[in-house]
Design a protein around this motif. Sequence first.
Motif, PDB file in Angstrom:
ATOM      1  N   PRO A 320       0.828  -1.210   0.000  1.00  0.00           N
ATOM      2  CA  PRO A 320       0.000   0.000   0.000  1.00  0.00           C
ATOM      3  C   PRO A 320       0.866   1.266   0.000  1.00  0.00           C
ATOM      4  O   PRO A 320       1.952   1.292   0.591  1.00  0.00           O
ATOM      5  CB  PRO A 320      -0.816  -0.111   1.286  1.00  0.00           C
ATOM      6  CG  PRO A 320      -0.771  -1.560   1.648  1.00  0.00           C
ATOM      7  CD  PRO A 320       0.540  -2.075   1.166  1.00  0.00           C
ATOM      8  N   VAL A 321       0.369   2.313  -0.648  1.00  0.00           N
ATOM      9  CA  VAL A 321       1.130   3.556  -0.787  1.00  0.00           C
ATOM     10  C   VAL A 321       0.236   4.747  -0.462  1.00  0.00           C
ATOM     11  O   VAL A 321      -0.882   4.868  -0.977  1.00  0.00           O
ATOM     12  CB  VAL A 321       1.682   3.717  -2.222  1.00  0.00           C
ATOM     13  CG1 VAL A 321       2.398   5.069  -2.366  1.00  0.00           C
ATOM     14  CG2 VAL A 321       2.624   2.580  -2.579  1.00  0.00           C
ATOM     15  N   TYR A 322       0.724   5.619   0.422  1.00  0.00           N
ATOM     16  CA  TYR A 322       0.177   6.962   0.576  1.00  0.00           C
ATOM     17  C   TYR A 322       1.138   7.908  -0.144  1.00  0.00           C
ATOM     18  O   TYR A 322       2.358   7.827   0.039  1.00  0.00           O
ATOM     19  CB  TYR A 322       0.077   7.368   2.049  1.00  0.00           C
ATOM     20  CG  TYR A 322      -0.941   6.601   2.859  1.00  0.00           C
ATOM     21  CD1 TYR A 322      -2.149   6.190   2.295  1.00  0.00           C
ATOM     22  CD2 TYR A 322      -0.706   6.313   4.202  1.00  0.00           C
ATOM     23  CE1 TYR A 322      -3.093   5.497   3.043  1.00  0.00           C
ATOM     24  CE2 TYR A 322      -1.638   5.617   4.964  1.00  0.00           C
ATOM     25  CZ  TYR A 322      -2.821   5.209   4.380  1.00  0.00           C
ATOM     26  OH  TYR A 322      -3.743   4.517   5.121  1.00  0.00           O
ATOM     27  N   HIS A 323       0.592   8.828  -0.914  1.00  0.00           N
ATOM     28  CA  HIS A 323       1.422   9.711  -1.749  1.00  0.00           C
ATOM     29  C   HIS A 323       1.007  11.160  -1.486  1.00  0.00           C
ATOM     30  O   HIS A 323      -0.079  11.597  -1.891  1.00  0.00           O
ATOM     31  CB  HIS A 323       1.234   9.347  -3.226  1.00  0.00           C
ATOM     32  CG  HIS A 323       2.159  10.060  -4.142  1.00  0.00           C
ATOM     33  ND1 HIS A 323       2.044  10.020  -5.525  1.00  0.00           N
ATOM     34  CD2 HIS A 323       3.246  10.856  -3.896  1.00  0.00           C
ATOM     35  CE1 HIS A 323       3.004  10.731  -6.073  1.00  0.00           C
ATOM     36  NE2 HIS A 323       3.741  11.260  -5.110  1.00  0.00           N
ATOM     37  N   MET A 353      -3.078   7.509 -11.303  1.00  0.00           N
ATOM     38  CA  MET A 353      -3.301   7.120  -9.909  1.00  0.00           C
ATOM     39  C   MET A 353      -3.454   8.345  -9.027  1.00  0.00           C
ATOM     40  O   MET A 353      -4.347   8.412  -8.168  1.00  0.00           O
ATOM     41  CB  MET A 353      -2.135   6.251  -9.428  1.00  0.00           C
ATOM     42  CG  MET A 353      -2.013   4.917 -10.148  1.00  0.00           C
ATOM     43  SD  MET A 353      -0.416   4.098  -9.905  1.00  0.00           S
ATOM     44  CE  MET A 353      -0.495   3.701  -8.161  1.00  0.00           C
ATOM     45  N   MET A 354      -2.584   9.338  -9.226  1.00  0.00           N
ATOM     46  CA  MET A 354      -2.646  10.567  -8.437  1.00  0.00           C
ATOM     47  C   MET A 354      -3.974  11.284  -8.625  1.00  0.00           C
ATOM     48  O   MET A 354      -4.518  11.887  -7.690  1.00  0.00           O
ATOM     49  CB  MET A 354      -1.495  11.501  -8.834  1.00  0.00           C
ATOM     50  CG  MET A 354      -0.112  10.964  -8.499  1.00  0.00           C
ATOM     51  SD  MET A 354       1.220  11.832  -9.364  1.00  0.00           S
ATOM     52  CE  MET A 354       1.072  13.481  -8.682  1.00  0.00           C
ATOM     53  N   THR A 355      -4.519  11.202  -9.841  1.00  0.00           N
ATOM     54  CA  THR A 355      -5.757  11.910 -10.174  1.00  0.00           C
ATOM     55  C   THR A 355      -6.995  11.156  -9.702  1.00  0.00           C
ATOM     56  O   THR A 355      -7.919  11.746  -9.120  1.00  0.00           O
ATOM     57  CB  THR A 355      -5.840  12.132 -11.696  1.00  0.00           C
ATOM     58  OG1 THR A 355      -4.683  12.852 -12.136  1.00  0.00           O
ATOM     59  CG2 THR A 355      -7.095  12.900 -12.064  1.00  0.00           C
ATOM     60  N   GLN A 356      -7.009   9.843  -9.940  1.00  0.00           N
ATOM     61  CA  GLN A 356      -8.218   9.054  -9.690  1.00  0.00           C
ATOM     62  C   GLN A 356      -8.335   8.547  -8.264  1.00  0.00           C
ATOM     63  O   GLN A 356      -9.428   8.208  -7.806  1.00  0.00           O
ATOM     64  CB  GLN A 356      -8.251   7.864 -10.656  1.00  0.00           C
ATOM     65  CG  GLN A 356      -8.319   8.265 -12.123  1.00  0.00           C
ATOM     66  CD  GLN A 356      -8.248   7.072 -13.056  1.00  0.00           C
ATOM     67  OE1 GLN A 356      -8.379   5.924 -12.630  1.00  0.00           O
ATOM     68  NE2 GLN A 356      -8.041   7.331 -14.334  1.00  0.00           N
ATOM     69  N   GLN A 357      -7.230   8.461  -7.554  1.00  0.00           N
ATOM     70  CA  GLN A 357      -7.229   7.887  -6.213  1.00  0.00           C
ATOM     71  C   GLN A 357      -6.891   8.935  -5.157  1.00  0.00           C
ATOM     72  O   GLN A 357      -5.984   8.756  -4.349  1.00  0.00           O
ATOM     73  CB  GLN A 357      -6.227   6.738  -6.132  1.00  0.00           C
ATOM     74  CG  GLN A 357      -6.638   5.492  -6.865  1.00  0.00           C
ATOM     75  CD  GLN A 357      -7.683   4.701  -6.084  1.00  0.00           C
ATOM     76  OE1 GLN A 357      -8.848   4.708  -6.459  1.00  0.00           O
ATOM     77  NE2 GLN A 357      -7.289   4.038  -5.023  1.00  0.00           N
ATOM     78  N   LEU A 381      -3.259   5.741  -2.469  1.00  0.00           N
ATOM     79  CA  LEU A 381      -4.067   6.900  -2.115  1.00  0.00           C
ATOM     80  C   LEU A 381      -3.197   8.151  -2.172  1.00  0.00           C
ATOM     81  O   LEU A 381      -2.143   8.214  -1.547  1.00  0.00           O
ATOM     82  CB  LEU A 381      -4.647   6.739  -0.708  1.00  0.00           C
ATOM     83  CG  LEU A 381      -5.598   7.838  -0.222  1.00  0.00           C
ATOM     84  CD1 LEU A 381      -6.833   7.923  -1.122  1.00  0.00           C
ATOM     85  CD2 LEU A 381      -6.018   7.574   1.224  1.00  0.00           C
ATOM     86  N   SER A 382      -3.644   9.124  -2.944  1.00  0.00           N
ATOM     87  CA  SER A 382      -2.872  10.368  -3.067  1.00  0.00           C
ATOM     88  C   SER A 382      -3.446  11.458  -2.179  1.00  0.00           C
ATOM     89  O   SER A 382      -4.648  11.482  -1.888  1.00  0.00           O
ATOM     90  CB  SER A 382      -2.853  10.841  -4.529  1.00  0.00           C
ATOM     91  OG  SER A 382      -4.129  11.327  -4.923  1.00  0.00           O
ATOM     92  N   PHE A 383      -2.559  12.352  -1.753  1.00  0.00           N
ATOM     93  CA  PHE A 383      -2.925  13.506  -0.925  1.00  0.00           C
ATOM     94  C   PHE A 383      -2.424  14.777  -1.619  1.00  0.00           C
ATOM     95  O   PHE A 383      -1.409  15.354  -1.223  1.00  0.00           O
ATOM     96  CB  PHE A 383      -2.317  13.397   0.473  1.00  0.00           C
ATOM     97  CG  PHE A 383      -2.913  12.319   1.332  1.00  0.00           C
ATOM     98  CD1 PHE A 383      -3.887  12.621   2.273  1.00  0.00           C
ATOM     99  CD2 PHE A 383      -2.509  11.002   1.181  1.00  0.00           C
ATOM    100  CE1 PHE A 383      -4.441  11.628   3.067  1.00  0.00           C
ATOM    101  CE2 PHE A 383      -3.060   9.999   1.971  1.00  0.00           C
ATOM    102  CZ  PHE A 383      -4.026  10.304   2.904  1.00  0.00           C
ATOM    103  N   PRO A 384      -3.122  15.235  -2.679  1.00  0.00           N
ATOM    104  CA  PRO A 384      -2.704  16.468  -3.342  1.00  0.00           C
ATOM    105  C   PRO A 384      -2.847  17.671  -2.407  1.00  0.00           C
ATOM    106  O   PRO A 384      -3.695  17.687  -1.512  1.00  0.00           O
ATOM    107  CB  PRO A 384      -3.671  16.580  -4.531  1.00  0.00           C
ATOM    108  CG  PRO A 384      -4.290  15.223  -4.674  1.00  0.00           C
ATOM    109  CD  PRO A 384      -4.309  14.639  -3.306  1.00  0.00           C
TER     110      PRO A 384
END
Length: 524
Positions: A320-323, A353-357, A381-384
Amino acid sequence: MDLHDKEILSEEVLPVVIIVPLLFFRFLGNGPSGICLSYLLSGYTPYLSLGATHPNPLLQSKLGEQPHLSLLEQDLEYLCEGLEGRSSNPVAVLFDSLLLPDSDFGVERSSPLEWRFEAKRAIPHLVLGKGPPGGAWHAMEGSMLTLSLANWMELPGLKLKDWMRDKRRNVRNDRATPAEIASYYQHYVSQMSLEQNFACGTTVASITRQSEDQEGSPACWRVTGLQRRDVELADGSSVSEDIPFSLLAHNVVMATGTHDIPACLGVDGESLPFVCHSFWDLEASISRGELDQSSDPVLVVGAGLTAADAVLAAHHLNTPVYHAFRRSVTDPGLIFNQLPKLLYPEYHKVHQMMTQQQHRPAPPQSRHSPSSPSSSYSGYLSFPRHKVVEFRPDRKCVLESDSGERTVVQVSKALVLIGAHPNLSFLPDNGLSLGINHDEPITCRRNPIEVDPFTNEVVSADGPGMYAMGPLVGENFVRFLKGGALAIASDLAKRQRVGKEDELVDGCVDQRVNTKAEISTLVS
């Protein structure tokens, strides 16, 4: 080449010393900058081929005015006028246009240049670097691909496609692996007979200006450091030792890159053992079997290509990745929004992935738990527009959005991949006075070393004869690094023509080596 294998002549000075990378991370090694400049200083000279044409009519007209002169003898500033390209350095745009005409349009044209070896033009020089030619390209993960197209990675005089064809691999206008590029650079040095110019295993400790002495010897640069070499013992075994060296040079060229010291966030807990600042730390954890699909998520901080590589590496293991990153996914300054999708499918995947998740704010009763929409990119899961506020000893990380909302995430490892700074510890005050902004540390993008755009000579150096090239002057890509080599070689050639042969030809080495080993004659 061992630096102790040189004749000590205390009053003689080496014409040029090139300082190449202590460590590179992504684009450069020991390295395209130093190798290309060594090629030009070894007597390899570019001319306009007889009957050759360039697709730019203005440049073709200028080149045709004095076709008998080499490119090193021509007015580079005049040739650069009116040219446009993807680099802010005019000579880089010029040289790229001559080596790869219309490359930005996807057209493959022959270069109008021909290369002649003219021994009389050679300038004795020494390239100092910690690793072998190819440098950190040897250490990069072999299955990764270069950002640049394969032919953009090649150096003058040896077509990468021709070399790859000899290796029985069909290379078209695509990308190459680091292993292929590293092997190509190492072969290039051998093919062009440049080995005698390279002193590997060296670490530079200081570069200082030495004033003119009472006997009338001109001012020059003193370069000191250590060279790692094997010393044979009486029993026939050998041990590695760091041997001090000291060189005098009329000219020094800094080509050390900007990826020596990882950038830090400066937040609480950043020094905790689970917080890392290198992609290779992630690879080490993977090789030790510390990460798999059952692990707590890996937090990746940053939105550059190295951060994307880390996301891909973890995602490949189903970890799993948090970004987390500061920009919006639609920000035009985001590197992913500047790359063609067909050429860079793996980075396009990360951008998807950054956009959709993206993380969605949770209801007030569960505000501290991250949530995400359903998607095909499971475990990401991304955190923009988020920043890291704190790392805690219990492996929890506090993220804060630009609206002030805070989210606490549990992680197994945190990777802070937000860039790096050059290691200029060999300069007084780490070279602080050499940047465009004298109050800020040297960085590739925000505060590169200020140089003359047509000679690459450092504007604020303690004396003449100090040059910088590559990322130190804001140039990251190999295709444009070569322009810095041309600018420097042209300036040194010009000094020869105006009567400074005494500074450039009669050079040798003043060396101080604390050893009783025999010293043989300098091979120049």
